[in-house]
Design an enzyme around this catalytic site. Sequence first.
Site, mmCIF file in Angstrom:
data_model
loop_
_atom_site.group_PDB
_atom_site.id
_atom_site.type_symbol
_atom_site.label_atom_id
_atom_site.label_comp_id
_atom_site.label_asym_id
_atom_site.label_seq_id
_atom_site.Cartn_x
_atom_site.Cartn_y
_atom_site.Cartn_z
ATOM 1 N N HIS A 1 -5.617 -0.686 0.248
ATOM 2 C CA HIS A 1 -6.721 0.168 0.663
ATOM 3 C C HIS A 1 -6.380 1.650 0.718
ATOM 4 O O HIS A 1 -7.276 2.481 0.866
ATOM 5 C CB HIS A 1 -7.312 -0.296 1.982
ATOM 6 C CG HIS A 1 -8.738 0.136 2.134
ATOM 7 N ND1 HIS A 1 -9.721 -0.254 1.258
ATOM 8 C CD2 HIS A 1 -9.340 0.967 3.015
ATOM 9 C CE1 HIS A 1 -10.867 0.315 1.604
ATOM 10 N NE2 HIS A 1 -10.669 1.057 2.663
ATOM 11 N N HIS B 1 -13.269 3.197 11.425
ATOM 12 C CA HIS B 1 -12.553 3.718 10.269
ATOM 13 C C HIS B 1 -11.056 3.456 10.322
ATOM 14 O O HIS B 1 -10.422 3.167 9.319
ATOM 15 C CB HIS B 1 -12.815 5.226 10.216
ATOM 16 C CG HIS B 1 -12.194 5.933 9.067
ATOM 17 N ND1 HIS B 1 -12.358 5.507 7.772
ATOM 18 C CD2 HIS B 1 -11.413 7.038 9.006
ATOM 19 C CE1 HIS B 1 -11.705 6.343 6.963
ATOM 20 N NE2 HIS B 1 -11.117 7.260 7.681
ATOM 21 N N GLY C 1 -7.532 13.791 1.742
ATOM 22 C CA GLY C 1 -6.279 14.431 1.429
ATOM 23 C C GLY C 1 -5.223 14.222 2.496
ATOM 24 O O GLY C 1 -5.399 13.414 3.406
ATOM 25 N N PHE D 1 -9.841 20.782 6.914
ATOM 26 C CA PHE D 1 -10.168 19.436 7.373
ATOM 27 C C PHE D 1 -10.478 19.471 8.859
ATOM 28 O O PHE D 1 -10.023 20.377 9.565
ATOM 29 C CB PHE D 1 -8.987 18.499 7.101
ATOM 30 C CG PHE D 1 -9.372 17.272 6.324
ATOM 31 C CD1 PHE D 1 -9.793 17.389 5.014
ATOM 32 C CD2 PHE D 1 -9.322 16.009 6.904
ATOM 33 C CE1 PHE D 1 -10.155 16.256 4.283
ATOM 34 C CE2 PHE D 1 -9.677 14.874 6.176
ATOM 35 C CZ PHE D 1 -10.086 15.000 4.873
ATOM 36 N N SER E 1 -2.863 10.558 8.202
ATOM 37 C CA SER E 1 -2.296 9.225 7.998
ATOM 38 C C SER E 1 -1.792 9.013 6.583
ATOM 39 O O SER E 1 -0.855 8.252 6.371
ATOM 40 C CB SER E 1 -3.281 8.136 8.400
ATOM 41 O OG SER E 1 -4.251 7.999 7.430
ATOM 42 N N ILE F 1 6.094 -7.676 -1.049
ATOM 43 C CA ILE F 1 5.088 -8.743 -1.022
ATOM 44 C C ILE F 1 3.726 -8.163 -0.699
ATOM 45 O O ILE F 1 3.587 -7.338 0.200
ATOM 46 C CB ILE F 1 5.441 -9.784 0.073
ATOM 47 C CG1 ILE F 1 6.658 -10.592 -0.355
ATOM 48 C CG2 ILE F 1 4.290 -10.743 0.318
ATOM 49 C CD1 ILE F 1 7.949 -9.996 0.091
ATOM 50 N N GLY G 1 0.861 -1.182 0.000
ATOM 51 C CA GLY G 1 0.000 0.000 0.000
ATOM 52 C C GLY G 1 0.893 1.226 0.000
ATOM 53 O O GLY G 1 2.075 1.152 -0.373
ATOM 54 N N GLY G 2 0.351 2.349 0.424
ATOM 55 C CA GLY G 2 1.136 3.572 0.422
ATOM 56 C C GLY G 2 2.445 3.423 1.182
ATOM 57 O O GLY G 2 3.516 3.804 0.691
ATOM 58 N N ARG H 1 -6.746 10.183 15.677
ATOM 59 C CA ARG H 1 -6.021 10.690 14.527
ATOM 60 C C ARG H 1 -6.775 11.851 13.905
ATOM 61 O O ARG H 1 -8.001 11.827 13.808
ATOM 62 C CB ARG H 1 -5.897 9.584 13.487
ATOM 63 C CG ARG H 1 -5.337 10.049 12.156
ATOM 64 C CD ARG H 1 -5.249 8.908 11.185
ATOM 65 N NE ARG H 1 -6.559 8.507 10.680
ATOM 66 C CZ ARG H 1 -7.035 8.862 9.488
ATOM 67 N NH1 ARG H 1 -6.319 9.623 8.690
ATOM 68 N NH2 ARG H 1 -8.220 8.451 9.085
ATOM 69 N N LEU H 2 -6.062 12.856 13.478
ATOM 70 C CA LEU H 2 -6.705 13.907 12.709
ATOM 71 C C LEU H 2 -6.781 13.466 11.261
ATOM 72 O O LEU H 2 -5.821 12.924 10.722
ATOM 73 C CB LEU H 2 -5.893 15.200 12.788
ATOM 74 C CG LEU H 2 -5.970 15.974 14.083
ATOM 75 C CD1 LEU H 2 -5.496 17.390 13.862
ATOM 76 C CD2 LEU H 2 -7.383 15.981 14.651
ATOM 77 N N HIS I 1 -15.507 7.124 12.178
ATOM 78 C CA HIS I 1 -15.698 8.266 11.287
ATOM 79 C C HIS I 1 -17.170 8.628 11.376
ATOM 80 O O HIS I 1 -18.025 7.761 11.314
ATOM 81 C CB HIS I 1 -15.310 7.903 9.856
ATOM 82 C CG HIS I 1 -15.150 9.101 8.977
ATOM 83 N ND1 HIS I 1 -16.205 9.873 8.588
ATOM 84 C CD2 HIS I 1 -14.046 9.676 8.438
ATOM 85 C CE1 HIS I 1 -15.755 10.874 7.834
ATOM 86 N NE2 HIS I 1 -14.461 10.768 7.718
ATOM 87 N N GLN J 1 -10.766 4.558 15.754
ATOM 88 C CA GLN J 1 -11.453 5.765 15.312
ATOM 89 C C GLN J 1 -12.758 5.465 14.587
ATOM 90 O O GLN J 1 -12.805 4.637 13.679
ATOM 91 C CB GLN J 1 -10.562 6.561 14.366
ATOM 92 C CG GLN J 1 -11.239 7.812 13.841
ATOM 93 C CD GLN J 1 -10.243 8.774 13.226
ATOM 94 O OE1 GLN J 1 -9.750 8.564 12.138
ATOM 95 N NE2 GLN J 1 -9.933 9.818 13.957
ATOM 96 N N ARG K 1 -13.021 14.051 14.698
ATOM 97 C CA ARG K 1 -13.892 12.906 14.440
ATOM 98 C C ARG K 1 -14.471 12.290 15.702
ATOM 99 O O ARG K 1 -15.626 11.897 15.729
ATOM 100 C CB ARG K 1 -13.101 11.848 13.687
ATOM 101 C CG ARG K 1 -12.819 12.316 12.304
ATOM 102 C CD ARG K 1 -12.021 11.315 11.540
ATOM 103 N NE ARG K 1 -11.789 11.890 10.210
ATOM 104 C CZ ARG K 1 -11.020 11.369 9.295
ATOM 105 N NH1 ARG K 1 -10.394 10.241 9.534
ATOM 106 N NH2 ARG K 1 -10.883 11.954 8.137
ATOM 107 N N GLU L 1 -14.778 13.431 4.922
ATOM 108 C CA GLU L 1 -14.894 14.590 5.782
ATOM 109 C C GLU L 1 -15.021 15.873 4.965
ATOM 110 O O GLU L 1 -15.539 16.883 5.440
ATOM 111 C CB GLU L 1 -13.619 14.655 6.631
ATOM 112 C CG GLU L 1 -13.708 15.587 7.785
ATOM 113 C CD GLU L 1 -12.722 15.184 8.870
ATOM 114 O OE1 GLU L 1 -12.793 14.037 9.350
ATOM 115 O OE2 GLU L 1 -11.896 16.020 9.245
ATOM 116 N N LEU M 1 -17.594 5.060 3.371
ATOM 117 C CA LEU M 1 -17.246 6.369 3.911
ATOM 118 C C LEU M 1 -17.693 7.500 2.999
ATOM 119 O O LEU M 1 -17.519 7.446 1.789
ATOM 120 C CB LEU M 1 -15.729 6.455 4.055
ATOM 121 C CG LEU M 1 -15.207 7.818 4.496
ATOM 122 C CD1 LEU M 1 -15.248 7.917 5.996
ATOM 123 C CD2 LEU M 1 -13.809 8.049 3.985
#
Lengths: 130, 253, 113, 585
Positions: D45, D356, D52, D117, D396, D36, D14-15, D391-392, D233, D231, D288, D246, D243
């Site tokens: 995901h 979330h 953003g 945000f 993330s 992997i 992922g990212g 988390r704001l 949402h 968290q 949130r 926001e 989702l």
Amino acid sequence: MSRRPYVREVPPTSWYFRMPRYMRYMAREVTSIFIGIYTMIMVFGLAALAAGPERWDAFLKALQTPLSLTFHWLALAFALYNSFTWFNVAPKALPIQVGEELMPDIVVAGGHYVVWVLLSLFILFWAGVF
Amino acid sequence: MTDNRLAARQIELEILRYDPEKDQEPHFERYSVPCINEWCVLDALNHLKDSIDPTLAYRWSCHMQVCGSCGMMINGEPKLACKAMLRDYPDAVIRIEPLAHFPVERDLVSVADDFMDKLKRVKPYLIPGKVRVPTEGEYKQTPAQLKRYRQFAMCINCMLCYAACPEYGLQPKFIGPAAISLAHRYNQDSRDGGRDERQEEIATNEGVWECTFVGACSEVCPKHVDPAAALQQVKVASTVDWYLEHFMSWVKK
Amino acid sequence: MAKSNKPIIWGTFAAGGEVVSLVTPVIILLTLLAAYGRIPAGLSYEHLHAFAAGWFGKLVLFVVVFLSLWSQAHRLRITCFDFGLRADGAVATLFYAIAAATSVWLVMILAKL
Amino acid sequence: METIQTDVAIIGAGGAGLRAAIALAQESPKLRIALISKVYPMRSHTCAAEGGAAGVIKDNDSFEQHFHDTVGGGDWLCDQDAVDYHIHEAPKELMQLEHWGCPWNREDNGSVAVRPFGGMKIERTWFAADKSGFHILHTLFQTSLQFPQIQRYDEYFATDLLVDDGRCQGFTAIEMKSGSMRRFKAGAVIIAGGGASRMFPFNTNGAIKTGDGMAMAYRAGAPLKDMEFVQYHPTGLPNTGTLLTEACRGEGGVLLNKDNYRFLQDYGMGPETPKGQPVLKTMELGPRDRVSQAIWGEMQKGRAVDTPWGKCVWLDLRHLGEKKINERLPFVRDICISYLAMDPVHEMIPIVPVVHYMMGGIHTDTKAATSLPGLFAAGECACVSINGANRLGSNSLVEILVFGRRAALSAAEYVAAAKPGNEAALVAQADASQARIDELFARSSGTESIAGLRKEMHETMGDGAGIYRTQEGLAKTSAKLAELRRRYQNIKLHDKSRVYNTDLLTALELGNMLDCAEAVAVSGRERKESRGAHQRLDFTARDDDKYLRHSMAYFNGLEPPRIDYRDVVITTSPPGVRDYSGEKK
Ligand SMILES: Cc1cc2nc3c(=O)[nH]c(=O)nc-3n(C[C@H](O)[C@H](O)[C@H](O)COP(=O)(O)OP(=O)(O)OC[C@H]3O[C@@H](n4cnc5c(N)ncnc54)[C@H](O)[C@@H]3O)c2cc1C
Ligand code: SF4
Ligand code: F3S
Ligand code: FES
């Protein structure tokens, strides 16, 4: 532990029956047969024109056979179909951006229709139909 | 809220099954699945897997039309299972097959190697025109310049367009709609200078010239990428290139 | 893999496609009128010959017919492939040869007019 | 069993995993990298993130402000040294993405645009329409294609870490298309396996977010930190959990109860702001946890809306108008039309808070190192403690970049000094891992069904570990999870074919989720205070004396985890009051 990916062959001569959209595409392809033949007729016509008035008249006469009539009606239908499909997709090939916005397809396609109508009227006028 | 949305329905799913360890070739199996009208086909499959037949194999993840995993043929059309809403399938039977034109690994899972290789081949990454380092700040790009490629950047690599394109089916070497669109996405990016390199791949016979503008790719694309448009634009540009190269080489030199 | 040479034909296909779409239907319509014996004044020998003999007429006729020839040749090639005729090389040679020969003939005709 | 030898192996593409791979390829070009993933990288995901990523770049903004928003938003459970690193690296990483081609939205003059945000005092969220995560992921994936050192193993499912001599030296993974197991032998391993919210019945997460990475590290001895912080949402669709970003509220959407009243003003987030003109950190732009808790409050007070899908409140976007909705929130509109058959241009959207994000995860230090030498972790699966108790939004997507790269640097450094391992011991472990799978296939006595156990897990997590928690509920859930973990030992596999066996994979995922879920419930049971996303009805106040500490859950076989604590790192911002009441202060 045995992979055995199964390959489904595409039937090369009948694939286009699978979806209506493929049939529509093939209809567009088939227009090339009619337009192709018609292009040859045009060349023959020009040759007749170059060969003098008798040959030109003979050419015009030949056009009057039932076979020719049938062909030309079909050719007209297919040519129209070809033109419309062409106009509808023309915007895709050459997108035009004005400022930030891309020109909506409908404008470009619509423009084609307008030019087509005007040009056709002009040719009819030139040919002395009106 | 009006609510025949939540109406219960019994649906017959006719699913292509293939287990390479047992089957010589794929065959259809029929399942009767209790569904809710507001479900998508993926919900129905998940319900089937959880409560009727846990052996069914298919891919999915996001359930929100963005990961591109769940492409399959639904009543003969390439669709995302999470975007195919049951309410749009009023018939009692829904027929589900793996994506056309790809080999079947198992059940609804197709082999995606070919697409992944082609994607890599077309160099779908920024090859900067004028190199800048990040500490110099961003490349300036106006909203108008962004607009020139954004649509082509929306591709989720779901491969529906490959399953729709008959020319890919007939000629599997064809690099295909999504990969070429992504190459075009970078070609159109004001920050990029890599077009010449990409042309080596996509202006070839296996590249854009295999496309006969059927347009099916754009009709099925769930993200409105309009790959057919990208391919026509690449053809126009390649043609201009060719004429410049062969008849007017002095223009460049 | 080398870059393709298809653009040379595709250029005529694209230009031809545009021209054909715009003018072919109306020309066929005129031909049909003629076929029904209602030959419009413009299609009389004198009129048409005068038009075709001028340089402008020659140019218009050449462009329309030439582009139409090559674009249809190219499309017929693809149509054959789509219908399952897989000898693409032979098919292409055949149609392009016809187009080429006809083009030469066209030039000769126009020169004579 | 085939062995794949590499220098650094990354679990997860992922990212975070992709950023780590690129950093290694660019900054240590000699290393061999194995990447992997159980799904093709672009299916990860991260692609689902809409809103953003936050990074200071505008003149009206400052690092101090990002720091304070983050630490306050996290209810002071953040490690401030980690936050400091995070916020300073953030703009560099986002700029780097810009240089790789990410289609960030722009201002008219061509510079990058930012949007407001929740919980942020200043607009600093870089965005690419409502597809930010998607574009980030694809930009990273496509960029990674140019590095031949990155060897990808797509659709490989990692099962167990291999640990010998107190060091992590690789892992085993199943090649999904053939079903055969491979041993990855690596100088260092980075886990970037993503979150675990699938343990809850109702969540915004993709099917792959089953906490495999967390569970693998946990079973190998690395502790899971702050797992009780889950968290919610505020705005999810009530039927699918999908989702709605926001940004709906950032663009001016409002929340209403059944009397069409903007109830957030009753929960300390007022005064009411004009409709369609959102004010930062106020009303709908509160954080949130607060907004979700307020919605829950309305439900308790009987002021929620009854819908066919249960109790909801309204999200009203109608006043934004069709044009703005199409321009800024096109995906939101699509999603509503698809899944609810309603159009937000004309109707109010029923929404409920949904699970979330996992603030907790594998404990790492600011260098992304876990407590197990040779093992590094980054992304949602890790807990480097920049998110604290809440988390704001938009932190993330930055975390995965900043700490993905950080993990790569640390791993490269570690590999350079790594000693060779004891081959025989590692092979024996890999064989044991294979044997575990083979036993599942061979087992004929299994009685427990995968779907059945998963359902029970969902029920107990929803009941006991939801938005508001109690001692009794958490104790019950912990006990239930212990029971489910025992019963899990007796599950039954229906699919006995090795090729692309998703029955097997869901079984393994269930095991991983159960391990993580137990850590959540037990950590929560032990934290007798309310902080951020962990809200207890029986301990309603924050208790800094006892609990300004991270909880650390240690794996303990079939027994419940052992919970320990670790001090929070505080550098400049002592615990204060979280204030979201506009400019009232
Ligand atoms: C709907 C949604 C919207 C969001 N919006 C925002 C937002 O606007 N801003 C923001 O900052 N954050 C947002 N987030 C949070 C953020 O997107 C995620 O926290 C972040 O993307 C996680 O990235 P990752 O790389 O850690 O994990 P993922 O992208 O989830 O990747 C996990 C990877 O691990 C692999 N993997 C997992 N298990 C295994 C295994 N056993 N074997 C092999 N591989 C494995 C997977 O295949 C995958 O490649 C959002 C999250 C969601 C769900
Ligand atoms: S172009 Fe469209 S259909 Fe093709 S892979 Fe991309 S998103 Fe899917
Ligand atoms: S369907 Fe195929 S032929 Fe071209 S326009 Fe699309 S790629
Ligand atoms: S499940 Fe992700 S696109 Fe359908």
